[in-house]
Scaffold this active site. Structure first.
Site, PDB file in Angstrom:
ATOM      1  N   CYS A  88     -40.494 121.753  24.364  1.00 17.06           N
ATOM      2  CA  CYS A  88     -40.591 120.500  25.100  1.00 17.06           C
ATOM      3  C   CYS A  88     -39.285 120.266  25.862  1.00 17.06           C
ATOM      4  CB  CYS A  88     -40.850 119.374  24.104  1.00 17.06           C
ATOM      5  SG  CYS A  88     -40.558 117.726  24.748  1.00 17.06           S
ATOM      6  N   GLU A  89     -39.397 120.068  27.153  1.00 18.25           N
ATOM      7  CA  GLU A  89     -38.183 119.879  27.948  1.00 18.25           C
ATOM      8  C   GLU A  89     -37.531 118.520  27.713  1.00 18.25           C
ATOM      9  OE1 GLU A  89     -39.617 118.385  32.342  1.00 18.25           O
ATOM     10  OE2 GLU A  89     -39.706 120.524  31.943  1.00 18.25           O
ATOM     11  N   HIS A  90     -38.230 117.605  27.081  1.00 19.86           N
ATOM     12  CA  HIS A  90     -37.657 116.289  26.815  1.00 19.86           C
ATOM     13  C   HIS A  90     -36.800 116.265  25.551  1.00 19.86           C
ATOM     14  CE1 HIS A  90     -41.291 114.567  29.174  1.00 19.86           C
ATOM     15  NE2 HIS A  90     -40.317 114.928  29.981  1.00 19.86           N
ATOM     16  N   HIS A  91     -37.157 117.076  24.550  1.00 13.79           N
ATOM     17  CA  HIS A  91     -36.450 117.033  23.265  1.00 13.79           C
ATOM     18  C   HIS A  91     -35.932 118.399  22.808  1.00 13.79           C
ATOM     19  CE1 HIS A  91     -39.345 113.622  23.252  1.00 13.79           C
ATOM     20  NE2 HIS A  91     -38.257 112.973  22.886  1.00 13.79           N
ATOM     21  N   CYS A 138     -42.279 117.229  18.793  1.00 16.16           N
ATOM     22  CA  CYS A 138     -41.631 115.959  19.123  1.00 16.16           C
ATOM     23  C   CYS A 138     -42.476 114.773  18.660  1.00 16.16           C
ATOM     24  CB  CYS A 138     -41.303 115.860  20.613  1.00 16.16           C
ATOM     25  SG  CYS A 138     -42.714 116.055  21.712  1.00 16.16           S
ATOM     26  N   GLN A 143     -46.558 120.608  28.711  1.00 16.70           N
ATOM     27  CA  GLN A 143     -47.877 121.219  28.566  1.00 16.70           C
ATOM     28  C   GLN A 143     -48.680 121.097  29.855  1.00 16.70           C
ATOM     29  OE1 GLN A 143     -50.036 120.157  25.019  1.00 16.70           O
ATOM     30  NE2 GLN A 143     -52.008 120.520  25.985  1.00 16.70           N
ATOM     31  N   HIS A 170     -47.342 119.182  19.270  1.00 20.26           N
ATOM     32  CA  HIS A 170     -45.971 118.974  19.727  1.00 20.26           C
ATOM     33  C   HIS A 170     -45.094 118.497  18.575  1.00 20.26           C
ATOM     34  CE1 HIS A 170     -46.734 119.201  24.164  1.00 20.26           C
ATOM     35  NE2 HIS A 170     -47.971 119.153  23.680  1.00 20.26           N
TER      36      HIS A 170
END
Length: 188
Positions: free
Chosen positions: A78-81, A150, A120, A148
């Protein structure tokens, strides 16, 4: 080709360990920055690759019905976390003029697309667009389902929750019957 800066990653991991109050010199952590750097280099190896490369070689076959490869396992970050998500991709397309790709190429496109900091939704559309661009099929339908971390190990903490994304191109954009056919084949 982009060169991975292992030293910079090792320094960053050391700083993270220090920032959370850990001792990077502790026996169990001494080589952790090296191991994490090596892992990140592997996990993100698709970052500078184009999934369209897998469709440069095609075959001509007298086939104008659905080609479906389902349950293609993948993992991504995940590019956010920067925590993992993983699941399966299902790819269907209808060849135009008998132009088909090797079946393993569909899985390779998923793998390359997933091996980068990612969303995704982007995996789903990138794979569909690569197939449309390179094979010019009558239609492409891509379904990705994933869990996920996250959502599992932080935040809402709901293990087992799955996210599904779909992308329809060509005939699948407007033909509900064709889309339903693919979804029923995926469930088999």
């Amino acid at each position: 080709m982009h060169e991975v800066d292992y030293m910079k990653m090792e320094q960053a991991v050391t700083m993270i360990l220090e920032a959370i109050g850990e001792d990077p010199a502790r026996e169990g952590l001494i080589d952790t920055p090296k191991r994490v750097a090596k892992m990140y280099a592997e996990v993100f190896e698709g970052l500078h690759e184009d999934p369209r490369q897998y469709f440069e070689t095609v075959f001509h076959e007298n086939h104008d019905e659905v080609v479906l490869v389902k349950d293609i396992p993948f993992h991504s970050m995940c590019e956010h976390h920067l925590v993992p998500f993983f699941g399966h991709a299902h790819i269907a397309y209808i060849p135009r003029d008998g132009v088909v790709a090797g079946l393993s190429k569909l899985a390779r496109a998923v793998e390359t697309t997933a091996r980068r900091p990612q969303l995704q939704e982007r995996i789903t559309s990138t794979v569909a667009n690569a197939i449309m661009d390179m094979l010019n099929p009558v239609g492409v339908y891509v379904v990705v389902e994933a869990e996920h971390m996250c959502m599992t190990m932080r935040g809402i903490r709901k293990p087992g929750a799955k996210t599904m994304t779909t992308v329809a191109r060509g005939i699948y954009e407007h033909d509900d019957i064709k889309r339903s056919e693919i979804l029923s084949l995926i469930k088999m």
